[in-house]
Design a protein around this motif. Structure first.
Motif, PDB file in Angstrom:
ATOM      1  N   GLN A   1       2.154  18.348  -7.921  1.00 38.69           N
ATOM      2  CA  GLN A   1       2.746  17.040  -8.135  1.00 38.69           C
ATOM      3  C   GLN A   1       2.226  16.067  -7.092  1.00 38.69           C
ATOM      4  O   GLN A   1       1.882  16.454  -5.981  1.00 38.69           O
ATOM      5  CB  GLN A   1       4.275  17.120  -8.025  1.00 38.69           C
ATOM      6  N   TRP A   2       2.185  14.790  -7.485  1.00 38.49           N
ATOM      7  CA  TRP A   2       1.812  13.743  -6.544  1.00 38.49           C
ATOM      8  C   TRP A   2       3.088  13.061  -6.063  1.00 38.49           C
ATOM      9  O   TRP A   2       3.863  12.549  -6.866  1.00 38.49           O
ATOM     10  CB  TRP A   2       0.860  12.751  -7.211  1.00 38.49           C
ATOM     11  N   LYS A   3       3.300  13.094  -4.749  1.00 41.02           N
ATOM     12  CA  LYS A   3       4.532  12.560  -4.178  1.00 41.02           C
ATOM     13  C   LYS A   3       4.232  11.487  -3.150  1.00 41.02           C
ATOM     14  O   LYS A   3       3.241  11.565  -2.413  1.00 41.02           O
ATOM     15  CB  LYS A   3       5.349  13.687  -3.538  1.00 41.02           C
ATOM     16  N   LEU A   4       5.111  10.488  -3.100  1.00 40.75           N
ATOM     17  CA  LEU A   4       4.965   9.405  -2.131  1.00 40.75           C
ATOM     18  C   LEU A   4       5.253   9.931  -0.733  1.00 40.75           C
ATOM     19  O   LEU A   4       6.290  10.542  -0.487  1.00 40.75           O
ATOM     20  CB  LEU A   4       5.949   8.278  -2.472  1.00 40.75           C
ATOM     21  N   CYS A   5       4.305   9.694   0.186  1.00 36.59           N
ATOM     22  CA  CYS A   5       4.538  10.127   1.563  1.00 36.59           C
ATOM     23  C   CYS A   5       4.581   8.959   2.541  1.00 36.59           C
ATOM     24  O   CYS A   5       5.044   9.125   3.667  1.00 36.59           O
ATOM     25  CB  CYS A   5       3.502  11.155   2.008  1.00 36.59           C
TER      26      CYS A   5
ATOM     27  N   LEU B   1      -1.079  16.826  10.249  1.00 34.45           N
ATOM     28  CA  LEU B   1      -0.430  17.608   9.201  1.00 34.45           C
ATOM     29  C   LEU B   1       0.652  16.828   8.467  1.00 34.45           C
ATOM     30  O   LEU B   1       1.243  17.327   7.510  1.00 34.45           O
ATOM     31  CB  LEU B   1       0.182  18.886   9.797  1.00 34.45           C
ATOM     32  N   GLU B   2       0.920  15.614   8.922  1.00 33.69           N
ATOM     33  CA  GLU B   2       1.980  14.796   8.321  1.00 33.69           C
ATOM     34  C   GLU B   2       1.433  13.414   7.979  1.00 33.69           C
ATOM     35  O   GLU B   2       1.344  12.545   8.838  1.00 33.69           O
ATOM     36  CB  GLU B   2       3.165  14.666   9.286  1.00 33.69           C
ATOM     37  N   LEU B   3       1.089  13.199   6.724  1.00 37.39           N
ATOM     38  CA  LEU B   3       0.500  11.922   6.322  1.00 37.39           C
ATOM     39  C   LEU B   3       1.511  10.777   6.291  1.00 37.39           C
ATOM     40  O   LEU B   3       1.143   9.645   5.988  1.00 37.39           O
ATOM     41  CB  LEU B   3      -0.157  12.067   4.948  1.00 37.39           C
ATOM     42  N   LYS B   4       2.750  11.051   6.622  1.00 36.89           N
ATOM     43  CA  LYS B   4       3.749   9.983   6.634  1.00 36.89           C
ATOM     44  C   LYS B   4       3.924   9.368   8.019  1.00 36.89           C
ATOM     45  O   LYS B   4       4.597   8.347   8.162  1.00 36.89           O
ATOM     46  CB  LYS B   4       5.096  10.517   6.147  1.00 36.89           C
ATOM     47  N   ASN B   5       3.338   9.980   9.037  1.00 37.19           N
ATOM     48  CA  ASN B   5       3.566   9.520  10.411  1.00 37.19           C
ATOM     49  C   ASN B   5       2.400   8.667  10.904  1.00 37.19           C
ATOM     50  O   ASN B   5       1.419   9.189  11.442  1.00 37.19           O
ATOM     51  CB  ASN B   5       3.773  10.711  11.351  1.00 37.19           C
ATOM     52  N   TRP B   6       2.513   7.347  10.729  1.00 34.49           N
ATOM     53  CA  TRP B   6       1.488   6.408  11.160  1.00 34.49           C
ATOM     54  C   TRP B   6       2.077   5.426  12.173  1.00 34.49           C
ATOM     55  O   TRP B   6       3.270   5.135  12.131  1.00 34.49           O
ATOM     56  CB  TRP B   6       0.954   5.612   9.967  1.00 34.49           C
TER      57      TRP B   6
ATOM     58  N   VAL C   1       0.864  -1.180   0.000  1.00 34.84           N
ATOM     59  CA  VAL C   1       0.000   0.000   0.000  1.00 34.84           C
ATOM     60  C   VAL C   1       0.900   1.229   0.000  1.00 34.84           C
ATOM     61  O   VAL C   1       1.822   1.330   0.823  1.00 34.84           O
ATOM     62  CB  VAL C   1      -0.917   0.039   1.228  1.00 34.84           C
ATOM     63  N   SER C   2       0.653   2.148  -0.918  1.00 35.71           N
ATOM     64  CA  SER C   2       1.413   3.397  -0.953  1.00 35.71           C
ATOM     65  C   SER C   2       0.452   4.575  -0.866  1.00 35.71           C
ATOM     66  O   SER C   2      -0.640   4.548  -1.430  1.00 35.71           O
ATOM     67  CB  SER C   2       2.266   3.491  -2.215  1.00 35.71           C
ATOM     68  N   LEU C   3       0.872   5.590  -0.136  1.00 36.18           N
ATOM     69  CA  LEU C   3       0.056   6.781   0.101  1.00 36.18           C
ATOM     70  C   LEU C   3       0.681   7.950  -0.643  1.00 36.18           C
ATOM     71  O   LEU C   3       1.856   8.279  -0.422  1.00 36.18           O
ATOM     72  CB  LEU C   3      -0.006   7.061   1.603  1.00 36.18           C
ATOM     73  N   TRP C   4      -0.091   8.571  -1.540  1.00 38.03           N
ATOM     74  CA  TRP C   4       0.406   9.647  -2.400  1.00 38.03           C
ATOM     75  C   TRP C   4      -0.347  10.936  -2.110  1.00 38.03           C
ATOM     76  O   TRP C   4      -1.575  10.943  -2.006  1.00 38.03           O
ATOM     77  CB  TRP C   4       0.252   9.260  -3.870  1.00 38.03           C
TER      78      TRP C   4
END
Length: 326
Positions: free
Chosen positions: A97-101, A143-148, A83-86
């Protein structure tokens, strides 16, 4: 007269609609993520592709929009089980731009389905895996979709003492309770299509705030149907009913369930099967409720989209059917 709103390229295998932004995301068998935007957001008359990028080396089998409160972002589920979150970002006056987070990877089991849900405290993501496990992730910073972080992991069984180490699941379907009341606990319904009967039947899971754990509070299956493989589930928006409405599709058809709101002494919710809809030929792949929770749209491998409604007497009927033109 029917009018085409968008033409998708050959190889497109999945799509997801963003109600809030009037946007369409599609995934292709070559790993391409495409975003379509309305030329006139006020009318939604036609759509054009505003972004196309190769985000993965294998086919994208599912795309899911992140709730709009958390920005413009989509999750892609691929055939290799990742699963990748963009996220759509703007950097230094450059075009969008769509970037991988974030990328969620598993050692062996593949992700079969994911869905996002909003609780009173945070954004959560449920992922169902091919070994029958369920993982709930929680976003640590809005505010940070990379921090799960991983909040919980369990299997889709009522008796928690039962675990199935060698289960093989072919597909899964998750649907969150759309309600977002601050006093309401997070809950979702999940069903598997697997070789392990105990995992298949749709269970309603609710977060127990007091003990910080997820508990199964209902099973949407009659005793003789509990081993049936589940193809799709859909939880309807509740606009004032004294019960919830959930649709569950199996090989026997689409069952409409009423789910009580008040738990008994064991914490379980009452369930009642009120209708069985069976016009589709073959499997039902996807079901969606309208925003009022009154009309159910279904489609499957017969290529027909059907709309279902209940009349004032509670009798369900097919309101319309749309067949492919070619």
């Amino acid at each position: 007269m029917e009018k085409s709103l968008v033409t998708l390229e050959r190889g497109t295998v999945c799509s997801a609609w963003n109600y809030c932004g009037q946007r369409l995301a599609t995934g292709s068998d070559d790993g391409t993520l495409a975003i379509f935007d309305s030329r006139d957001p006020a009318s939604s008359s036609s759509f054009t592709c505003t972004s196309k990028s190769r985000v993965h080396g294998t086919s994208i089998v599912k795309v899911v929009w992140v709730p709009p409160e958390y920005g413009d972002a989509v999750a892609c589920v691929c055939t290799d089980g990742t699963v990748s979150l963009w996220e759509e970002v703007v950097e230094d006056a450059q075009p969008l731009q769509w970037k991988l987070c974030k990328s969620f990877k598993s050692n062996s089991a593949k992700v079969l389905d994911i869905q996002f849900g909003i609780s009173s405290t945070s954004l959560k993501m449920v992922a169902a895996y091919s070994d029958g496990h369920v993982k709930v992730y929680e976003l640590l910073d809005s505010l940070e979709l990379k921090n799960w972080q991983l909040q919980a992991e369990f299997q889709n069984v009522i008796e928690s003492v039962s675990t199935f180490s060698k289960a093989l699941c072919f597909s899964a379907s998750i649907s969150w309770n759309p309600q977002r009341g601050e006093s309401q606990e997070s809950s979702f319904v999940l069903g598997f299509s697997s070789d392990t009967p105990q995992l298949n039947s749709s269970k309603v899971w609710e977060f127990d705030q007091a003990h910080q754990r997820w508990l199964p509070v209902a099973e949407l299956a009659l005793p003789e149907d509990k081993s049936d493989q589940v193809y799709s589930v859909a939880w309807a928006t509740n606009i004032g009913r004294p019960y919830e409405v959930i649709a569950v599709a199996t090989r026997k058809g689409i069952a409409i369930w009423h789910l009580g709101l008040d738990p008994d002494s064991d914490g379980r919710l009452s369930v009642e099967k009120v209708a069985m809809l069976s016009s589709h030929e073959g499997e039902v792949w996807q079901m969606e409720w309208d925003m009022s929770g009154m009309t159910l749209a279904t489609t499957g491998n017969d290529g027909v989209v059907r709309l279902w409604q209940s009349n004032l007497n509670g009798i369900w009927h097919e309101q319309a059917a749309f067949e492919p033109s070619s």
